[in-house]
Design an enzyme around this catalytic site. Structure first.
Site, mmCIF file in Angstrom:
data_model
loop_
_atom_site.group_PDB
_atom_site.id
_atom_site.type_symbol
_atom_site.label_atom_id
_atom_site.label_comp_id
_atom_site.label_asym_id
_atom_site.label_seq_id
_atom_site.Cartn_x
_atom_site.Cartn_y
_atom_site.Cartn_z
ATOM 1 N N SER A 107 -24.882 4.853 -6.400
ATOM 2 C CA SER A 107 -23.921 3.752 -6.593
ATOM 3 C C SER A 107 -24.330 2.478 -5.874
ATOM 4 O O SER A 107 -23.491 1.696 -5.426
ATOM 5 C CB SER A 107 -22.524 4.186 -6.119
ATOM 6 O OG SER A 107 -22.071 5.293 -6.863
ATOM 7 N N ARG A 137 -28.960 10.713 -13.967
ATOM 8 C CA ARG A 137 -27.844 10.287 -14.803
ATOM 9 C C ARG A 137 -26.622 10.028 -13.923
ATOM 10 O O ARG A 137 -26.528 10.498 -12.784
ATOM 11 C CB ARG A 137 -27.543 11.325 -15.876
ATOM 12 C CG ARG A 137 -26.962 12.605 -15.364
ATOM 13 C CD ARG A 137 -26.995 13.723 -16.409
ATOM 14 N NE ARG A 137 -26.438 13.356 -17.693
ATOM 15 C CZ ARG A 137 -27.154 13.300 -18.823
ATOM 16 N NH1 ARG A 137 -28.446 13.607 -18.797
ATOM 17 N NH2 ARG A 137 -26.593 12.976 -19.956
ATOM 18 N N ALA A 144 -30.896 7.196 -7.690
ATOM 19 C CA ALA A 144 -29.806 8.166 -7.754
ATOM 20 C C ALA A 144 -28.725 7.755 -8.760
ATOM 21 O O ALA A 144 -28.774 6.684 -9.366
ATOM 22 C CB ALA A 144 -29.201 8.340 -6.364
ATOM 23 N N HIS A 145 -27.718 8.642 -8.873
ATOM 24 C CA HIS A 145 -26.690 8.444 -9.890
ATOM 25 C C HIS A 145 -25.900 7.152 -9.690
ATOM 26 O O HIS A 145 -25.577 6.752 -8.578
ATOM 27 C CB HIS A 145 -25.738 9.648 -9.964
ATOM 28 C CG HIS A 145 -25.054 9.984 -8.674
ATOM 29 N ND1 HIS A 145 -24.248 11.077 -8.523
ATOM 30 C CD2 HIS A 145 -25.057 9.377 -7.468
ATOM 31 C CE1 HIS A 145 -23.777 11.120 -7.297
ATOM 32 N NE2 HIS A 145 -24.265 10.109 -6.643
ATOM 33 N N ASN A 146 -25.618 6.508 -10.825
ATOM 34 C CA ASN A 146 -24.819 5.281 -10.887
ATOM 35 C C ASN A 146 -25.467 4.069 -10.218
ATOM 36 O O ASN A 146 -24.808 3.054 -9.999
ATOM 37 C CB ASN A 146 -23.414 5.504 -10.311
ATOM 38 C CG ASN A 146 -22.583 6.438 -11.167
ATOM 39 O OD1 ASN A 146 -22.530 7.646 -10.902
ATOM 40 N ND2 ASN A 146 -21.948 5.919 -12.194
#
Length: 346
Positions: free
Chosen positions: A259, A218, A239-241
């Site tokens: 990201s 998330r 991974a996140h974003n």
């Protein structure tokens, strides 16, 4: 169920060579073909098997020209592999479907469950969760509070959709996959690492498939997004974003740091590693075990660490294998050169 060559050819718009009444009731690899089986030939490496296969029907590309007699009935099509996929889908859809909610499943009172679903024993559906029509949830799968799962999805045993995350229509989550675990966010302090709350969500759009034990984290804030039609293999870390473009495919053990934005129609070979906070363009292909430290523009085929074009990479690998011999030759040349210098100085 049993189908004739004529019925199959009509469905996939193929041309029959042989007995149009030949019948099949199962599928088999060409080297393991048995009477009553349908198989295919798409890779030229397997051509020798077509002359000995016992399969009743073989799908072949239209440009296939046999060098010897073929006993099986052939169906010529534009793309044998694609047509096999269509037939396998038809076969899978023809199987009887389970429906209902097992008495050993837990469904929270505030959850919304659609029509014709099957929820197996020991599955868990949390408060205010939403399950779409015809979705199948296998044993020990978990749908967290406030999570949404669309229509015609399949969640295999142990798959987990964390709270508030979103799964679109016709998605498949294989065993042990996790959508919405916390992103790896920690702030270093003199006392250690302080956890940064991950208050975003993870979103899978329509027609996404997630392999076994793959993790889609998330977001810290906002959403990690896997766009429609993406196919992600087993043991992959997103991974996140991150944002994964439509129809992108990733083989096993790919890892993408946080990201990073990945474009549409990309292909990542196994164990490719992508750094964080970069952008990968559309239609980029990375060979297996590539390491990608910076952004990459669209329409490139690359391999290696850092990645380079395929032809120079394989040339450099050929040279790399010769480096030990080249090292000894260089040292020998240095000695000879030093001897010549000494003689000249004298």
């Amino acid at each position: 169920m049993e189908f004739s060559a004529k019925q199959i050819a009509e469905y996939i718009h193929g041309e029959i060579v042989g007995d149009e009444q030949a019948k099949v009731h199962t599928f088999a690899k060409i080297e393991e073909g048995v009477p009553g089986a349908l198989t295919f030939l798409a890779n030229p490496k397997y051509t020798p098997y077509i002359y000995d296969t016992q399969a009743s029907i073989v799908l072949v590309n239209r440009d296939f020209v046999p060098e010897h007699e073929v006993k099986a009935t052939l169906i010529r099509v534009d793309n044998a592999y694609d047509c096999l996929a269509r037939l396998l889908t038809l076969y899978e859809q023809s199987k009887p479907k389970k429906t209902g909610i097992d008495r050993l499943a837990f469904i929270a009172p505030t959850a919304q469950v659609g029509k014709d679903v099957w929820i197996a024993p020991f599955a868990y559906v949390g408060e205010n969760a939403v399950i779409g029509d015809r979705t199948v949830i296998h044993p020990h799968a978990t749908i967290g509070d406030g999570a949404h799962v669309g229509n015609d999805c399949v969640l295999y045993a142990g798959a987990t959709v964390y709270h508030d995350c979103r799964v679109g229509n016709r998605c498949i989550l294989h065993a042990g996959s996790v959508v919405g675990a916390d992103g790896f966010g920690f702030a270093p302090t003199p006392q250690g690492y302080e956890k940064i709350p991950q208050i975003g969500i993870a979103v899978l759009e329509d027609d996404v498939e997630i392999g076994a034990n793959t993790c889609i984290d998330r977001a810290t804030m906002g959403a990690t997004i896997v766009h429609h039609g993406a196919k992600i293999d087993n043991l992959v870390q997103v991974a996140h974003n991150d944002e994964i473009g439509a129809h992108t495919v990733m083989a096993a053990q790919v890892g993408i740091a946080g990201s990073t934005k990945v474009g549409e129609w990309c292909m990542f070979g196994g164990q490719t590693g992508i750094a964080g906070h970069i952008h990968i363009g559309d239609r980029v292909v990375f060979g297996a075990q590539s390491g990608v430290p910076s952004s990459v523009k669209s329409d490139q085929r690359l391999i290696g660490t850092p990645p380079m074009e395929e032809k120079p990479y394989f040339k450099s690998q050929a040279i790399f294998r010769k480096l030990p011999d080249m090292y000894f030759e260089l040292n020998a040349l240095r000695k000879e050169l030093n001897e010549l210098k000494k003689q000249l100085n004298k």
